[in-house]
Design a protein around this motif. Sequence first.
Motif, mmCIF file in Angstrom:
data_model
loop_
_atom_site.group_PDB
_atom_site.id
_atom_site.type_symbol
_atom_site.label_atom_id
_atom_site.label_comp_id
_atom_site.label_asym_id
_atom_site.label_seq_id
_atom_site.Cartn_x
_atom_site.Cartn_y
_atom_site.Cartn_z
ATOM 1 N N THR B 31 0.865 -1.190 0.000
ATOM 2 C CA THR B 31 0.000 0.000 0.000
ATOM 3 C C THR B 31 0.897 1.234 0.000
ATOM 4 O O THR B 31 1.917 1.217 0.690
ATOM 5 C CB THR B 31 -0.887 -0.004 1.264
ATOM 6 O OG1 THR B 31 -1.599 -1.231 1.324
ATOM 7 C CG2 THR B 31 -1.862 1.145 1.270
ATOM 8 N N PRO B 32 0.600 2.299 -0.726
ATOM 9 C CA PRO B 32 -0.614 2.539 -1.508
ATOM 10 C C PRO B 32 -0.434 2.362 -3.011
ATOM 11 O O PRO B 32 -0.958 3.147 -3.777
ATOM 12 C CB PRO B 32 -0.894 4.007 -1.178
ATOM 13 C CG PRO B 32 0.480 4.612 -1.021
ATOM 14 C CD PRO B 32 1.388 3.519 -0.539
ATOM 15 N N ILE B 117 0.991 4.214 5.767
ATOM 16 C CA ILE B 117 0.547 3.945 4.391
ATOM 17 C C ILE B 117 0.042 5.207 3.703
ATOM 18 O O ILE B 117 -0.324 5.171 2.543
ATOM 19 C CB ILE B 117 -0.539 2.846 4.353
ATOM 20 C CG1 ILE B 117 -1.782 3.258 5.140
ATOM 21 C CG2 ILE B 117 0.032 1.533 4.860
ATOM 22 C CD1 ILE B 117 -2.940 2.279 5.010
ATOM 23 N N GLN B 118 0.044 6.318 4.426
ATOM 24 C CA GLN B 118 -0.540 7.536 3.841
ATOM 25 C C GLN B 118 0.481 8.347 3.033
ATOM 26 O O GLN B 118 1.685 8.134 3.153
ATOM 27 C CB GLN B 118 -1.187 8.336 4.962
ATOM 28 C CG GLN B 118 -2.457 7.612 5.393
ATOM 29 C CD GLN B 118 -2.965 8.036 6.752
ATOM 30 O OE1 GLN B 118 -2.267 7.944 7.746
ATOM 31 N NE2 GLN B 118 -4.186 8.509 6.759
ATOM 32 N N PRO B 119 -0.020 9.287 2.207
ATOM 33 C CA PRO B 119 0.845 9.928 1.210
ATOM 34 C C PRO B 119 1.985 10.752 1.795
ATOM 35 O O PRO B 119 1.844 11.354 2.857
ATOM 36 C CB PRO B 119 -0.104 10.874 0.461
ATOM 37 C CG PRO B 119 -1.474 10.556 0.902
ATOM 38 C CD PRO B 119 -1.398 9.801 2.163
ATOM 39 N N GLY B 173 0.813 8.711 -2.573
ATOM 40 C CA GLY B 173 -0.475 8.118 -2.225
ATOM 41 C C GLY B 173 -1.680 8.914 -2.682
ATOM 42 O O GLY B 173 -2.745 8.338 -2.918
ATOM 43 N N VAL B 174 -1.546 10.228 -2.808
ATOM 44 C CA VAL B 174 -2.692 11.026 -3.279
ATOM 45 C C VAL B 174 -2.974 10.686 -4.743
ATOM 46 O O VAL B 174 -4.083 10.285 -5.104
ATOM 47 C CB VAL B 174 -2.436 12.542 -3.127
ATOM 48 C CG1 VAL B 174 -3.559 13.339 -3.777
ATOM 49 C CG2 VAL B 174 -2.305 12.925 -1.654
ATOM 50 N N GLN B 177 -4.045 6.986 -5.359
ATOM 51 C CA GLN B 177 -5.348 6.532 -4.851
ATOM 52 C C GLN B 177 -6.531 7.337 -5.373
ATOM 53 O O GLN B 177 -7.672 6.893 -5.279
ATOM 54 C CB GLN B 177 -5.354 6.587 -3.317
ATOM 55 C CG GLN B 177 -4.458 5.552 -2.659
ATOM 56 C CD GLN B 177 -4.922 4.134 -2.928
ATOM 57 O OE1 GLN B 177 -6.124 3.850 -2.997
ATOM 58 N NE2 GLN B 177 -3.988 3.227 -3.094
ATOM 59 N N MET B 178 -6.290 8.556 -5.868
ATOM 60 C CA MET B 178 -7.435 9.363 -6.303
ATOM 61 C C MET B 178 -7.937 8.913 -7.672
ATOM 62 O O MET B 178 -7.188 8.325 -8.449
ATOM 63 C CB MET B 178 -7.080 10.849 -6.342
ATOM 64 C CG MET B 178 -6.207 11.233 -7.508
ATOM 65 S SD MET B 178 -5.659 12.949 -7.416
ATOM 66 C CE MET B 178 -7.117 13.792 -7.927
ATOM 67 N N ILE B 268 -2.444 20.868 -4.837
ATOM 68 C CA ILE B 268 -2.932 21.564 -3.645
ATOM 69 C C ILE B 268 -2.567 23.055 -3.739
ATOM 70 O O ILE B 268 -3.387 23.929 -3.478
ATOM 71 C CB ILE B 268 -2.338 20.909 -2.371
ATOM 72 C CG1 ILE B 268 -2.904 19.485 -2.223
ATOM 73 C CG2 ILE B 268 -2.626 21.741 -1.129
ATOM 74 C CD1 ILE B 268 -2.115 18.585 -1.285
ATOM 75 N N VAL B 343 -1.220 15.460 5.037
ATOM 76 C CA VAL B 343 -1.230 16.216 3.784
ATOM 77 C C VAL B 343 -1.665 17.645 4.090
ATOM 78 O O VAL B 343 -2.678 17.844 4.760
ATOM 79 C CB VAL B 343 -2.211 15.574 2.775
ATOM 80 C CG1 VAL B 343 -2.213 16.347 1.468
ATOM 81 C CG2 VAL B 343 -1.847 14.114 2.524
ATOM 82 N N SER B 345 -3.331 21.289 3.621
ATOM 83 C CA SER B 345 -4.516 21.757 2.897
ATOM 84 C C SER B 345 -4.135 23.035 2.149
ATOM 85 O O SER B 345 -3.144 23.679 2.487
ATOM 86 C CB SER B 345 -5.645 22.039 3.877
ATOM 87 O OG SER B 345 -5.359 23.213 4.614
#
Lengths: 184, 360
Positions: B31-32, B117-119, B173-174, B177-178, B268, B343, B345
């Motif tokens: 992942t991811p 596992i996150q971006p 990961g963004v 996965q998007m 972003i 991430v 904003s």
Amino acid sequence: MKEEIIIAGFGGQGVLSMGKILAYSGVMQDMEVSWMPAYGPEMRGGTANVTVILSEDRISSPILHEYDTAIILNQQSMDKFENDVKPGGTLIYDGNGITRHPERTDINIYRVDATDEAARMHAVKTFNMIVLGGYLEVKPIVKMENVVAGLKKSLPERHHHLIPMNEKAITRGGEVIKEVSLVK
Amino acid sequence: MRELKLMKGNEAIAEAAIRAGVDGYFGYPITPQSEVMETLMAEQPWKTTGMVVLQAESEIASINMVYGGAGCGKRVMTSSSSPGMSLMQEGITYLAGAELPCVVVNVVRGGPGLGTIQPAQSDYFQTVKGGGHGDYKLITLAPASVQEMADFVEDAFDLAFKYRNPVMILSDGVIGQMMEKVELKEFKPRWTMEHIEENYPWATTGKKKDRAKNIITSVQLEASVQEAFNHKLQAKYKAVEENEVLFEEVMCDDAEYLIVAYGSSARICQKSVEIAREKGIKVGMLRPITLYPFPTQPIQKYAEKVKGMLSVEMSAGQMVEDVRLAVNGKVPVEHFGRFGGSVHSPGEVVEALEQKLIGG
């Protein structure tokens, strides 16, 4: 036209697939779309959420800090996202399991009791389509024909016989959603 | 006929690889990025184009299978995410040392170690500064949309074979996965043996009577020979730097401040630019599309025009060093970014711009 939406609830409620169907409906209507799920550990047995953007113009960030519409399907998500709705924006929620109802006075609030309605229809799995129907009643940003086309694209062919049932659920959602309070 | 699909970045990589006529994919799930191999396995291209898809026993095995395929002149690739990419570093420097073309995709997640596992975008140093040993460079493309995930697969293979060098698609990961709208290219046939033999005479396609044997190796024990080989590599990298820089400018014409961001951070920051402009702040964004070669000259040019730059990346500050090298002290260069799987904003980037550059 641009609509920035967060859909948030429990894993298993069909949050991600509802977002996908909405996004595919946008594709069928020739709009720009993005679908960004929270895929982290919270998803594995906890809350699930997805940010969906439909726009006539190129989409910049798929990640947002405020939303035109929040569709909230459990209490944790209410606590997390109520304050992230833009002033004048829209909050739609299912009252099932909600212990603290939304308190903001500067946004439009609607309630769609999809859990109850899905049980009444003996079609628990169409819960998310009832919610989608409620949303589209309030914000008719995509035409019904494109939603059906989006459904067809999102569902594997072996599930296409379920489309009429889902259509019925979408229609029912539009009928049962009710205003709680509107910004003057 | 335009074929528009809604798909994840990882799925787009897989679909694009099949359509580009790639010969082989060797990978190991993590992942991811797992949807890359999942999609390939579901599509079963070995039944249609003849593309080999193989789940190896590890990332180390995957990258060495890539070495083998590439040595035969085949268009082969692998993908992984950060911890798996660390395991592949030995193979990558061997590929660079043997001058083998291939495509490696890193869908970056938070580190260090097993991390999250996150971006994240914290593998920039590993990618462009040499995660493996020796003086080598990885041509690096940084997609900022699902469409670019699809398009860059073929672009990466073109660059790899043009320069006989591994090419990295550095995603996160963004983007992996998007889901976004993608227009996929037409199917192209895989290369024939005749095509490979004619265009890539270095490939080990089987010795013919009329030529010396081809040897794929990265070992030259004689120092003078190794030095000469290194000079050859450096000349190649110079050509890459002169010819292959890609970048995008967003609202830069009248900009007083410049955001530099790549990949998902660039998406972003594009929103941050919109928000800041509504507040009357004249800010633009430069997005490096190639991270190596880095758009040094364009950034240098903006150092003459703007009051300051903000490098935004999901790391503790890596690309900012290359921005500072380009700017060479002419204007302040600050870094901003959430990291470790968080991430930033669009609003947080605007706040950082105001606090670190405009207010400061």
